[in-house]
Design an enzyme around this catalytic site. Structure first.
Site, PDB file in Angstrom:
ATOM      1  CB  SER A   1      50.874  21.780  63.813  1.00  0.00           C
ATOM      2  OG  SER A   1      51.322  20.977  64.611  1.00  0.00           O
ATOM      3  CB  CYS A   2      56.142  22.166  60.848  1.00  0.00           C
ATOM      4  SG  CYS A   2      55.991  23.111  59.521  1.00  0.00           S
ATOM      5  N   GLY A   3      54.921  24.999  62.164  1.00  0.00           N
ATOM      6  CA  GLY A   3      55.230  26.556  62.506  1.00  0.00           C
ATOM      7  C   GLY A   3      56.036  27.309  61.403  1.00  0.00           C
TER       8      GLY A   3
END
Length: 263
Positions: free
Chosen positions: A115-117
């Site tokens: 979930s690094c964005g």
């Protein structure tokens, strides 16, 4: 809403062969961390696929959406369904009408491995959006050393596997009050933030302690979660320091039993 009991075990036993430096071999059993694809759907739209430890699934989904700025609070989620599929898990979330339009703006067209964005972001402006000002930290570094000394005892998955990150919410005096674990450092922090949002807990002058390096996306998650201070056991990146400075987030990195780096 209640969290779903894990449909997968967060850990599993596997057989390995231990090879010594001298060439001797022996069969051993070792517990390993599970990692499965977890699909996030918002209002019927496939948004992202995370590779994560199958524990605290709803916490992960809520924290992820907060970090993505798709929601502003847990109350923006009107319904959630967690479904075991093959070979992973699908989390279907119904978002409030007032935030529904945000989904189209950030919808993803490929999977992400954490979930690094950034996966699916098309411009530099989207990648480095302005951050709000962080809450002010006025605590003592002694609290960070206290939390660091206690953290190992709050990580059962990592104790079993040696392969799992932890994210801890700590009180102003360094007491650890909540921990979430995951193979991904982003996921562990999302789980912690999501758990706090779902139970309406705030930082109340406390801080977050993570068993990872301090990367810029963790800084952004901390700021968006209104965390006054982010502490990590490994070093920061340049961008993490810069983003924290822009938002006024206090950083403590390279935390050890006898020293830390204040930024």
């Amino acid at each position: 809403m209640t969290d779903l009991a894990p449909t997968f075990s967060p850990t599993a036993a596997s057989g390995f062969t231990r090879v010594a430096a001298g060439g001797e071999r022996s069969a051993i059993d070792r517990t390993v961390a599970e990692e499965v694809p977890i699909a996030i759907e918002c209002n019927g739209i496939a948004y992202a696929v995370l590779m994560a430890t199958p524990d605290a699934i709803e916490d992960l989904a809520f924290g992820f959406l907060l970090g993505e700025r798709l929601i502003d609070a847990a109350t923006d989620v009107r319904g959630v369904d967690v479904h075991r599929g093959e070979p992973g898990i699908v989390v279907r979330l119904a978002l409030a009408k007032r935030v529904a339009e945000r989904i189209g703006d950030r919808v993803r067209h490929r999977n992400s491995d954490a979930s690094c964005g950034l996966c699916g972001v098309e411009t530099l402006a989207q990648a480095l959006r302005p951050l709000p000002q962080a809450a002010r930290w006025d605590g003592s570094d002694a609290a960070i050393f206290r939390a660091y000394a206690a953290l190992r005892d709050h990580q059962p998955f990592n104790a079993a596997t040696g392969a799992v990150h932890g994210a801890a919410a700590c009180t102003r005096d360094g007491t650890i009050c909540l921990v979430r674990e995951d193979v991904g450092r982003h996921n562990a922090f999302d789980k912690l933030i999501g758990a706090m949002a779902r139970t309406r807990q705030d930082w109340d002058g406390g801080f977050a302690l993570l068993t990872s390096r301090c990367s810029y996306e963790l800084v952004e998650k901390a700021v968006l979660a209104r965390c006054p201070l982010l502490a990590t056991i490994s070093a920061p990146t340049r961008l993490a320091v810069d983003r924290a400075g822009e938002a006024g987030l206090a950083l403590r990195t390279l935390v050890r039993a006898d020293a830390l780096l204040a930024t």
